[in-house]
Each structure stands twice: as structure tokens, then as C-alpha cells.
Design a protein around this motif. Structure first.
Motif, PDB file in Angstrom:
ATOM      1  N   HIS A 137      -9.040  30.364 -16.614  1.00 41.65           N
ATOM      2  CA  HIS A 137      -7.967  31.248 -15.950  1.00 41.65           C
ATOM      3  C   HIS A 137      -8.718  32.112 -15.111  1.00 41.65           C
ATOM      4  CE1 HIS A 137      -9.241  34.461 -18.567  1.00 41.65           C
ATOM      5  NE2 HIS A 137      -9.374  33.601 -19.588  1.00 41.65           N
ATOM      6  N   PRO A 138      -7.869  33.042 -14.016  1.00 40.84           N
ATOM      7  CA  PRO A 138      -8.482  33.528 -13.158  1.00 40.84           C
ATOM      8  C   PRO A 138      -9.214  35.113 -13.755  1.00 40.84           C
ATOM      9  CG  PRO A 138      -6.443  33.244 -12.664  1.00 40.84           C
ATOM     10  CD  PRO A 138      -6.186  32.525 -13.912  1.00 40.84           C
ATOM     11  N   GLY A 139     -10.302  35.286 -13.426  1.00 43.15           N
ATOM     12  CA  GLY A 139     -11.202  36.249 -13.927  1.00 43.15           C
ATOM     13  C   GLY A 139     -12.180  35.636 -14.972  1.00 43.15           C
ATOM     14  N   GLN A 140     -12.065  34.693 -15.389  1.00 39.84           N
ATOM     15  CA  GLN A 140     -12.840  34.012 -16.375  1.00 39.84           C
ATOM     16  C   GLN A 140     -14.611  33.776 -15.695  1.00 39.84           C
ATOM     17  OE1 GLN A 140     -12.559  33.460 -19.417  1.00 39.84           O
ATOM     18  NE2 GLN A 140     -14.453  32.290 -19.830  1.00 39.84           N
ATOM     19  N   LYS A 141     -15.407  34.171 -16.500  1.00 34.66           N
ATOM     20  CA  LYS A 141     -16.953  33.687 -15.708  1.00 34.66           C
ATOM     21  C   LYS A 141     -17.020  32.419 -15.617  1.00 34.66           C
ATOM     22  CE  LYS A 141     -21.773  34.176 -17.009  1.00 34.66           C
ATOM     23  NZ  LYS A 141     -22.563  34.672 -18.241  1.00 34.66           N
ATOM     24  N   GLU A 142     -17.422  32.213 -14.460  1.00 34.20           N
ATOM     25  CA  GLU A 142     -17.925  30.764 -14.008  1.00 34.20           C
ATOM     26  C   GLU A 142     -19.402  30.241 -14.641  1.00 34.20           C
ATOM     27  OE1 GLU A 142     -16.823  27.158 -11.970  1.00 34.20           O
ATOM     28  OE2 GLU A 142     -15.795  29.051 -11.844  1.00 34.20           O
ATOM     29  N   LEU A 143     -19.314  28.925 -15.101  1.00 35.65           N
ATOM     30  CA  LEU A 143     -20.201  28.502 -15.886  1.00 35.65           C
ATOM     31  C   LEU A 143     -20.600  27.106 -15.164  1.00 35.65           C
ATOM     32  CD1 LEU A 143     -18.731  28.422 -19.421  1.00 35.65           C
ATOM     33  CD2 LEU A 143     -20.191  30.276 -18.568  1.00 35.65           C
ATOM     34  N   CYS A 144     -21.810  26.673 -15.483  1.00 34.59           N
ATOM     35  CA  CYS A 144     -22.212  25.595 -15.074  1.00 34.59           C
ATOM     36  C   CYS A 144     -21.891  24.351 -15.614  1.00 34.59           C
ATOM     37  CB  CYS A 144     -23.826  25.616 -14.893  1.00 34.59           C
ATOM     38  SG  CYS A 144     -24.655  24.285 -14.069  1.00 34.59           S
ATOM     39  N   ASN A 145     -20.650  24.022 -15.315  1.00 35.77           N
ATOM     40  CA  ASN A 145     -20.112  22.628 -16.166  1.00 35.77           C
ATOM     41  C   ASN A 145     -19.234  21.892 -15.510  1.00 35.77           C
ATOM     42  OD1 ASN A 145     -18.008  24.498 -15.527  1.00 35.77           O
ATOM     43  ND2 ASN A 145     -17.863  25.076 -17.739  1.00 35.77           N
ATOM     44  N   THR A 146     -19.290  21.921 -14.165  1.00 39.94           N
ATOM     45  CA  THR A 146     -18.643  21.115 -13.007  1.00 39.94           C
ATOM     46  C   THR A 146     -17.133  21.419 -13.262  1.00 39.94           C
ATOM     47  OG1 THR A 146     -18.077  19.268 -14.445  1.00 39.94           O
ATOM     48  CG2 THR A 146     -20.435  19.271 -13.247  1.00 39.94           C
ATOM     49  N   ARG A 147     -16.694  22.810 -13.916  1.00 41.87           N
ATOM     50  CA  ARG A 147     -15.386  23.060 -14.060  1.00 41.87           C
ATOM     51  C   ARG A 147     -14.934  24.043 -13.331  1.00 41.87           C
ATOM     52  NH1 ARG A 147     -13.373  24.066 -20.084  1.00 41.87           N
ATOM     53  NH2 ARG A 147     -14.705  25.916 -19.797  1.00 41.87           N
ATOM     54  N   ASP A 148     -13.668  24.437 -12.593  1.00 44.50           N
ATOM     55  CA  ASP A 148     -13.416  25.451 -11.974  1.00 44.50           C
ATOM     56  C   ASP A 148     -12.798  26.387 -12.976  1.00 44.50           C
ATOM     57  OD1 ASP A 148     -12.483  27.725 -10.475  1.00 44.50           O
ATOM     58  OD2 ASP A 148     -10.883  26.494  -9.545  1.00 44.50           O
ATOM     59  N   ASP A 149     -13.820  27.278 -13.560  1.00 40.98           N
ATOM     60  CA  ASP A 149     -13.574  28.150 -14.812  1.00 40.98           C
ATOM     61  C   ASP A 149     -12.581  29.302 -14.608  1.00 40.98           C
ATOM     62  OD1 ASP A 149     -15.493  26.889 -17.191  1.00 40.98           O
ATOM     63  OD2 ASP A 149     -16.628  27.157 -15.330  1.00 40.98           O
ATOM     64  N   ASN A 150     -12.879  29.997 -13.325  1.00 43.55           N
ATOM     65  CA  ASN A 150     -12.047  31.104 -12.944  1.00 43.55           C
ATOM     66  C   ASN A 150     -10.947  30.786 -11.760  1.00 43.55           C
ATOM     67  OD1 ASN A 150     -13.478  30.238 -10.605  1.00 43.55           O
ATOM     68  ND2 ASN A 150     -14.744  32.110 -10.479  1.00 43.55           N
ATOM     69  N   CYS A 151     -10.489  29.512 -11.706  1.00 48.97           N
ATOM     70  CA  CYS A 151      -9.502  29.077 -11.059  1.00 48.97           C
ATOM     71  C   CYS A 151      -9.419  29.621  -9.656  1.00 48.97           C
ATOM     72  CB  CYS A 151      -8.062  29.569 -11.681  1.00 48.97           C
ATOM     73  SG  CYS A 151      -7.724  28.590 -13.181  1.00 48.97           S
ATOM     74  N   GLU A 194     -19.594  27.765  -8.534  1.00 46.62           N
ATOM     75  CA  GLU A 194     -20.128  28.753  -7.738  1.00 46.62           C
ATOM     76  C   GLU A 194     -21.222  29.667  -8.426  1.00 46.62           C
ATOM     77  OE1 GLU A 194     -16.123  30.596  -9.032  1.00 46.62           O
ATOM     78  OE2 GLU A 194     -16.940  28.553  -8.699  1.00 46.62           O
ATOM     79  N   GLY A 195     -22.398  29.740  -7.528  1.00 49.16           N
ATOM     80  CA  GLY A 195     -23.365  30.606  -8.061  1.00 49.16           C
ATOM     81  C   GLY A 195     -24.593  29.673  -8.477  1.00 49.16           C
ATOM     82  N   ALA A 234     -25.682  26.916 -18.540  1.00 47.27           N
ATOM     83  CA  ALA A 234     -26.451  27.474 -17.230  1.00 47.27           C
ATOM     84  C   ALA A 234     -26.993  26.312 -16.710  1.00 47.27           C
ATOM     85  CB  ALA A 234     -27.610  28.392 -18.180  1.00 47.27           C
ATOM     86  N   MET A 235     -28.119  26.896 -15.465  1.00 49.45           N
ATOM     87  CA  MET A 235     -28.606  25.629 -14.886  1.00 49.45           C
ATOM     88  C   MET A 235     -30.093  25.421 -15.266  1.00 49.45           C
ATOM     89  SD  MET A 235     -28.512  25.686 -10.631  1.00 49.45           S
ATOM     90  CE  MET A 235     -29.726  27.142 -10.433  1.00 49.45           C
ATOM     91  N   SER A 236     -30.712  24.500 -15.241  1.00 46.52           N
ATOM     92  CA  SER A 236     -32.037  24.110 -15.714  1.00 46.52           C
ATOM     93  C   SER A 236     -32.535  23.164 -14.689  1.00 46.52           C
ATOM     94  CB  SER A 236     -32.270  24.205 -17.122  1.00 46.52           C
ATOM     95  OG  SER A 236     -31.423  22.734 -17.377  1.00 46.52           O
ATOM     96  N   CYS A 237     -34.032  23.208 -14.762  1.00 43.56           N
ATOM     97  CA  CYS A 237     -34.799  22.048 -14.032  1.00 43.56           C
ATOM     98  C   CYS A 237     -34.894  20.940 -14.837  1.00 43.56           C
ATOM     99  CB  CYS A 237     -35.968  22.629 -13.448  1.00 43.56           C
ATOM    100  SG  CYS A 237     -36.983  21.462 -12.391  1.00 43.56           S
ATOM    101  N   GLN A 238     -34.281  19.756 -14.728  1.00 41.69           N
ATOM    102  CA  GLN A 238     -34.220  18.721 -15.694  1.00 41.69           C
ATOM    103  C   GLN A 238     -34.768  17.422 -14.825  1.00 41.69           C
ATOM    104  OE1 GLN A 238     -30.623  18.130 -17.828  1.00 41.69           O
ATOM    105  NE2 GLN A 238     -30.039  20.171 -17.500  1.00 41.69           N
ATOM    106  N   GLU A 239     -35.564  16.587 -15.619  1.00 41.17           N
ATOM    107  CA  GLU A 239     -36.025  15.135 -15.218  1.00 41.17           C
ATOM    108  C   GLU A 239     -34.981  14.319 -14.959  1.00 41.17           C
ATOM    109  OE1 GLU A 239     -39.513  13.984 -17.257  1.00 41.17           O
ATOM    110  OE2 GLU A 239     -40.599  15.877 -17.241  1.00 41.17           O
ATOM    111  N   LEU A 240     -34.368  14.176 -13.738  1.00 39.93           N
ATOM    112  CA  LEU A 240     -33.524  13.138 -13.586  1.00 39.93           C
ATOM    113  C   LEU A 240     -33.583  12.930 -12.160  1.00 39.93           C
ATOM    114  CD1 LEU A 240     -30.800  14.550 -12.357  1.00 39.93           C
ATOM    115  CD2 LEU A 240     -30.604  15.200 -14.639  1.00 39.93           C
TER     116      LEU A 240
END
Length: 765
Positions: free
Chosen positions: A148-162, A168-169, A194-200
Motif C-alpha cells: 500500500h502507499p507508504g510501505q517500505k520498498e523491498l527487493c522483491n520485484t513487487r511494487d510494495d509502496n504503490c 526503487e533503490g 535485500a539486494m546481494s551479489c549472487q553467482e548467476l
């Protein structure tokens, strides 16, 4: 809170201290499918007097849940009318911020307290305090409370804060990271958001339109970034640089920011109130904003109820057609008093502009010449039913089929024409028997037991004796009367053997003129047209002529014609009279019959012709309708050919015996009779065999039409045919039959028959 709004408890307290006469509304506000963060309540005079009063409810919502209610009281201001308009507007979080959800009603309060209820409609399915975008809110995923609006944006390919963006970030997602021998290390989201450096091996997507976002259908897996590719697949239209996930949504009916929604944030399609107080829905005004478009319509009075309204009768109305009215949505009727006049109607021929195109009776050909049929010239005119008709300039004449050629036709055979009528048709109708030439309107009534003048009476006017019957005028001797002919008005010739008797017109007795037939054996007598001279013929070529005007017998004696004469008739040819004699060949030749003719009888310039069979009678009206009949053991009919002067054999149906008599009624009707009931009829072109005739040897025939035929028989009888059946109308002597040889008649009320033993009878006296 305004001084004119209180909680319900305050209203009750006010009522208890005497403020009842101010007028107030007890307003209950429900929100069944969401919990507002704030509700603004307003009240105003429905007629617009004074200022609108409002208050905001925040604390009152504390502890409230989705599906609960809040109640307030609103008072009428001094000077306001008795009807108040109350409105509740809900907000997701803060008053005057974010989308609005409104409900309104008008309440008649008078000076008392009235109750009203308003329901605020919006959906918050995940109960996260934010209304779904589908119902006009800001929640982009109403099935997930953490989105919903105001929600913290996470690294999950989802628009958490609408905000229309995902991750973003975390802009380094998909880019290479790390050092050393491992070259395919990529920044990616982990399970903690969160964002991390991964072997792929990173996935790259084609960015055709250069908007920084790739087409999800064009993925390529490799460590290094290919030219023209990016490390996301967020673009929903890689051919349009204005459509990508970070684009601002516009009001244009297009999903600009690739979030699977169109025109979100503009309330498109949601209800609103606009001009005239009409309800409407939000629609795009420009690409940057929407506005309330009300369903406002214009209507026009339709007095004649033909579906088309009159100009200058405009009525503005909210929504659909005004209820219970005669209004329509068009103003193109050029005559609203006539339901047959309006655009689109078929043009009628009525001197009106039916289809309102400025023209009258167009395309209908009014005034043009036309063909009304019947060979007439016509003009196109209007008919009473609005169609057109081709009216004859001159009315056609009615003509009627005249079968019996009496100049009167039957009414059921009418034709109409402005030209020459078909042959056989006449201009007079009313014939009650078109098969008898002596029966028609104005015909002389005769004693024949029929309605001759078509007045539905029979034999009126004393045309019959008291008891009509066949009167006996037999001679005293045993003369073999073989032939009878009539002349003038009542004149009678009777001949046979060496006898000739005459009864003059107007007399009752017969005169013996046998000096004219001395030495002869006479078989036939005929009267010439006009003068009524008796033409006589007999055995061995005997001929004679007796003129009643001079009382002289001429040319009597045997002629060199080699013929035993059995029949004679006289016909007009121009101004002359032509006599035709027929009979048996008397010179012993192979041909058994003979015919000869002579002009202005009785001369001696005979035109002889041999015939293959013996002939016993001849009769005709002209050279074109002249027949001779005979035959030995079968029927034979000959017809005179006026062009060649010869006799030709007619085609006759088989089965008939020798023919003894013939009678031509008119150019289209003739009859021939003979032995054993043999009878043929002629219709102007063909001979046909007649069935169901009297089963006797028929000696002679006379007819006035196909419904009036008389025949004599060798058993001494007379039969009559009335068109449907044969009836015996006379018999000489049933106990001692005596042959009747011939019959003649002027009309159905003047018939003579003659036969052996001096027999002579007349109908009806």
C-alpha cells in the motif's frame, strides 16, 4: 467541529432543553467495506440559502472497524428552508488528502428531528487502511496487506509502496558484481528483501524504444550486457518510448506505466455529481486530468408520437427519457401534428412533405404519363390510400364476349379497352343466355318456354296460346313431305315427291302449287334471302324456282347436272344470290356424290363438282361458312372453299354413321346429325363428336345456339337440347311411328317439322 454539528448525545441533550424547534437531522454514516481515516460531513440549505456548514470526524473513528457506523446531528440554520442536503465524504488516511468517497441525500426536517442514513462505498479487502484502486483508492494490491502507499520498498520485484515502480533503490539489480575468477556474479534480490551479489548469469532484454526498459519476450542470458539490451523486463510496449513502468500514467485509455491498469488515479468510470445535479461518471478531459461527465440529454416534444420531435421544444434532462412524457431525442419533425410526416418515412402521395426533405410527393411520378392498361393513355395521380395510380385520361369501354353473335354479351366475360375490342366482343352486356341468339335484353319474347328478353319472366305478353302445343297442319293426302323452308314473316314452303305447298305470310291455309313440280321427284326446298323464292331440287337433276312476288314458276325441269339432288341452300354473294345444290351422282361414275352452284338462281350456268361420298344436306350463311354432309357407312362433312370454289373434306372424329342434316348457326357454330344418334358440333375451326344424343336416326337439325337445339327423327319425334339435357318435346304417334324428315324455324317460337303421310306440325299453334 462547527457549532452546528454535535454528537448524537449532544443532540439529545439539546432536545431535552427546548431546541427542538430548530430542525435537525440525525445522520447515520456507514462504511461497510472499509474503515475511513477521516470523514467530512457537510449540511446546506437545499435551495442554496446561506453558507454550507461542515465538520470533520477523526477522533470519532478511533477504534472503529470496517463495517461499523458513526452517528452525528446536523442542525438547520436560521433562514434555511425545511429541506437540507447532507453530504459525507470519506478519505483513506487524512482529511482533504487522497481519494474521496462521497454520499449525499436531501432530508425534509421541518422544525423537528429527521433521520437519514448515508453509506460510503469503497473496498479495502486486505484491511490495510487503503482502498483498492478498482474502487477509486490508492491500494495497488488489495489482496496483500503489506502492499500500500507508504510501505517500505523491498527487493522483491513487487511494487510494495504503490508508486508505480518496483525495486526503487535497488537500481543495481542485474548488474555484474564481485571480482576474481568468477565473472558471472550479479546483484539480485534475496529472500529477506535485500539486494546481494549472487553467482548467476544475468538475463538481458531488448530495449527497442530506448526508454531504459526491456521487452520480456526477448530475453538473452550472458554475463556481458549486449548492446541495445537492459537488465530488466519491465516494458509492456517496446515500440513506444512513452510506455514503460516508470512513466507517469495519463488519462488516455492506455496503460502508460505497464502496471496492467488503465488511467488509475483518475477515477475513470466512478460515479459523480455534475451540472443540473445530474449523476455522472468521471471521464478523461485531457491527458492530465479527468472530470465529471454527467449523463445529460436533450429531449423534444413529440405530440403526434411518431418518434420525431418538433424544433423549439427543447427540454434538458438528466439520464434517460423523462418519465411519462411524449419527449424524444430528435427535433427533425417538420409537422408534429401528423404521425405520417417525419424523416425516414416513405413518401406518400398526399400533397404533404412526408419525409421532411422539403419536397412533396417526390419520386412518385405524379403528373407523368403512364400506361393504365386496357390500351389507354394515362397520367400518374395520387390514390386515396397514399399510393399512386395510373388514371386513364379517357375511361376504357367495357366489352362483353358475344358467343351467339346477338350483339349482347354475358356480364361475367367483361374486358375493358380504349382501343379496338377483341373479335367476338360487343359493347352491350346483360345476356342471360349467350348461347341462344334469340335470348338477350330487349329481344322479342317468343313462345318457347324461355326468358327471351332476360327480364326473369317466361313467355309474357300473350306470345303463347292458352295451351301451347305442336299444332297439326297436315295435308289430307299421303304426301311424303321431305323438306320445309320458311320465308318472310310467317311464309312456309313444303315440298316432297311431285308436290309443292305454300302458306303465305298472315294466312292459315296452304296453297297447292304442285304445277311447279309436275314430273319431278322433289327432295329439298330452300328460300332465297330477301325475296323468299322457293328453290327446289330432286331426282335426275330436277330443279325449279317459284317466286311468291310474281306467283310464277320458272326453270322447272331436269337439268344436265347428273345429280339426284338431296339438299339446297341459298346464300348472298355481294348483291347476288348463289344457290348450292348437293346430292348423289346419277351418271354411274366412281364418285358417289355431286355438288353444283349457280348465281342468281335459277339459271343454267352450273358449276359441277364430284364428291367421293353421297351428300344429303347443305346449309350455310356465306361462302366461308357453308357445309354439306353425307357419307355411306361413316360420317362425311365437306366445306366450301371460297378461294378455290371447290369443296374440301373436313376432319371428323371416327365412330359416326351417315349424316342426314346440317345447320349453320353462325360463323363459329354449326351442327350435323345422322343415323343412330350421330351428331357433330363445329366451333369455328374444329368438328367434335357430341355424346349422349337421342339413340335414333336423326333426320334434321335446327339450332339457335349451343343451349337451344332441335332435331327430328325417323321415328317421328322432336327432341330439344337446353344446354344440359335432351328432352322429347313432340311425337307424331307413339302407336304408329311415322318419320319426320325436316325441320325449319325463324326463331324458337316459330318451328315447323314435316314428314311422311302428309305430316306437318307447327310450334306453338
Amino acid at each position: 467541529m462547527s457549532s452546528r454539528f454535535v454528537l448524537l448525545v449532544g443532540l439529545v441533550a439539546c432536545l431535552s432543553v427546548g431546541c427542538r424547534d430548530q430542525g435537525a437531522v440525525k445522520l447515520t454514516i456507514s462504511f461497510p467495506n472499509f474503515k475511513p481515516g477521516c470523514i467530512r460531513v457537510s449540511v446546506k440549505d437545499a435551495q442554496g440559502t446561506g453558507e454550507e456548514r461542515s465538520t470533520e470526524l477523526r477522533e470519532q473513528l478511533t477504534g472503529k472497524k470496517r463495517g461499523e457506523k458513526v452517528t452525528v446531528a446536523a442542525f438547520r440554520e436560521e433562514g434555511w428552508g425545511s429541506t437540507l442536503t447532507v453530504t459525507a465524504t470519506a478519505f483513506e488516511q487524512q482529511c482533504s488528502q487522497g481519494p474521496e468517497f462521497t454520499a449525499s441525500d436531501s432530508v425534509d426536517v421541518g422544525r423537528g428531528v429527521s433521520s437519514a442514513a448515508l453509506t460510503l462505498v469503497a473496498d479495502d479487502a486486505d484491511d490495510d487502511g487503503y482502498v483498492s484502486k478498482a474502487s477509486g483508492g490508492t491500494d495497488c494490491n488489495d489482496d496483500e496487506a503489506t502492499v500500500h502507499p507508504g510501505q517500505k520498498e523491498l527487493c522483491n520485484t513487487r511494487d510494495d509502496n504503490c508508486d508505480g515502480k518496483a525495486n526503487e533503490g535497488f537500481e543495481q539489480l542485474g548488474q555484474q558484481c564481485g571480482t576474481g575468477s568468477i565473472t558471472c556474479q550479479t546483484w539480485a534480490c534475496n529472500t529477506e528483501g535485500a539486494m546481494s551479489c549472487q553467482e548467476l548469469t544475468p538475463e538481458w532484454y531488448r530495449d527497442q524504444d530506448g526508454d531504459g526498459e526491456g521487452d520480456p519476450k526477448t530475453g538473452v542470458s550472458q554475463c556481458a550486457q549486449p548492446a541495445g539490451y537492459v537488465n530488466n523486463k519491465l516494458d509492456c510496449d517496446d515500440d513506444n518510448e512513452e510506455r514503460y513502468s516508470a512513466a507517469a500514467e495519463q488519462c488516455n485509455g492506455v496503460n502508460d506505466n505497464c502496471d496492467d491498469e488503465v488511467d488509475e488515479g483518475f477515477k475513470i468510470g466512478t460515479a459523480c455529481t455534475g451540472d443540473l445535479g445530474c449523476g455522472g461518471t468521471f471521464e478523461c478531459a485531457t491527458t492530465a486530468k479527468s472530470e465529471c461527465r454527467v449523463v445529460t440529454s436533450t429531449w423534444y416534444l413529440d405530440l403526434d408520437q411518431d418518434g420525431h420531435g418538433a424544433k423549439d421544444t427543447e427540454l434538458k434532462y438528466c439520464g434517460t427519457m423523462p418519465p411519462g412524457s411524449n419527449y424524444v431525442d430528435s427535433s427533425d419533425d417538420c409537422d408534429d401534428t401528423n404521425k405520417n410526416v417525419h424523416p425516414g418515412v416513405a413518401e406518400l402521395c398526399d400533397t404533404l412533405d412526408n419525409n421532411c426533405d422539403g419536397q412533396k410527393d417526390e419520386g412518385l411520378g405524379v403528373g407523368e404519363t403512364c400506361d393504365p392498361g386496357f390500351g389507354c393513355e394515362g397520367i400518374r395521380e395520387c390514390a386515396a390510400d397514399g399510393s399512386t395510380q395510373c388514371t386513364p385520361k379517357t375511361l376504357p369501354t367495357k366489352y362483353y364476349a358475344d358467343n351467339d353473335l346477338d350483339q349482347y354479351g354475358r356480364d361475367d366475360s367483361v374486358i375493358q379497352t380504349c382501343g379496338t375490342p377483341t373479335a367476338g366482343y360487343v359493347a352491350q352486356g346483360g345476356d342471360c343466355d349467350d348461347d341462344n341468339r334469340f335470348t338477350h335484353p330487349n329481344a322479342a319474347e317468343v313462345c318457347d318456354q324461355a326468358d327471351n328478353d332476360c327480364d326473369n319472366d317466361t313467355d309474357e305478353g300473350d306470345v303463347c296460346p292458352t295451351t301451347p302445343e305442336w299444332a297439326n297442319h297436315s295435308s289430307t293426302g299421303s304426301e311424303p313431305w321431305r323438306s320445309v323452308a320458311l320465308h318472310g314473316n310467317g311464309g312456309v314452303w313444303v315440298a316432297g315427291a311431285n308436290k309443292l305447298h305454300q302458306r303465305k305470310p298472315g294466312e292459315t291455309d296452304f296453297d297447292d302449287l304442285s304445277t311447279c313440280t309436275t314430273g319431278g321427284d322433289v327432295y329439298t326446298v330452300a328460300a332465297t334471302p330477301g325475296s323468299g323464292d322457293a328453290l327446289l331440287g330432286g331426282n335426275a337433276g330436277f330443279t325449279a324456282r317459284y317466286a311468291p312476288s310474281t306467283e310464277q314458276c320458272t326453270n322447272n325441269g331436269q337439268q344436265e347436272v347428273n345429280t339426284h339432288i338431296r339438299g339446297v341452300t341459298a346464300i348472298p354473294v355481294g348483291s347476288d344470290i348463289e344457290a348450292h345444290f348437293v346430292g348423289l351422282n346419277s351418271d354411274g361414275g366412281a364418285d358417289k356424290g355431286r355438288a353444283f352452284r349457280v348465281l342468281t338462281p335459277q339459271g343454267t350456268n352450273y358449276d359441277n363438282q364430284s364428291l367421293s361420298e353421297a351428300v344429303y344436306d347443305v346449309h350455310g350463311l356465306s361462302q366461308d361458312a357453308l357445309f354439306a354432309v353425307g357419307g355411306a357407312n361413316s360420317s362425311r362433312i365437306y366445306r366450301f372453299n371460297s378461294s378455290s370454289g371447290n369443296w374440301g373434306t373436313e376432319s371428323v372424329p371416327s365412330g359416326g354413321l351417315s349424316l342426314l342434316g346440317v345447320w349453320v348457326v353462325n360463323p363459329k357454330l354449326a351442327y350435323a346429325v345422322g343415323n343412330n344418334g350421330t351428331m357433330y358440333s363445329w366451333d369455328g375451326s374444329t368438328w367434335s363428336k357430341v355424346s349422349n344424343t337421342p339413340a335414333e336416326n336423326l333426320s334434321s337439325v335446327v339450332a339457335f345456339g349451343s343451349h337451344s337445339i332441335y332435331v327430328t327423327t325417323l321415328l317421328g319425334k322432336v327432341y330439344h337440347y337446353n344446354g344440359s339435357a335432351w328432352t322429347k318435346v313432340f311425337e307424331v304417334d307413339p302407336a304408329a311411328p311415322s318419320p319426320l324428315r325436316d325441320i325449319a324455324a325463324n326463331h324458337p317460337g316459330d318451328i315447323w317439322v314435316v314428314g311422311d303421310k302428309g305430316k306437318r306440325y307447327h310450334w306453338p299453334q
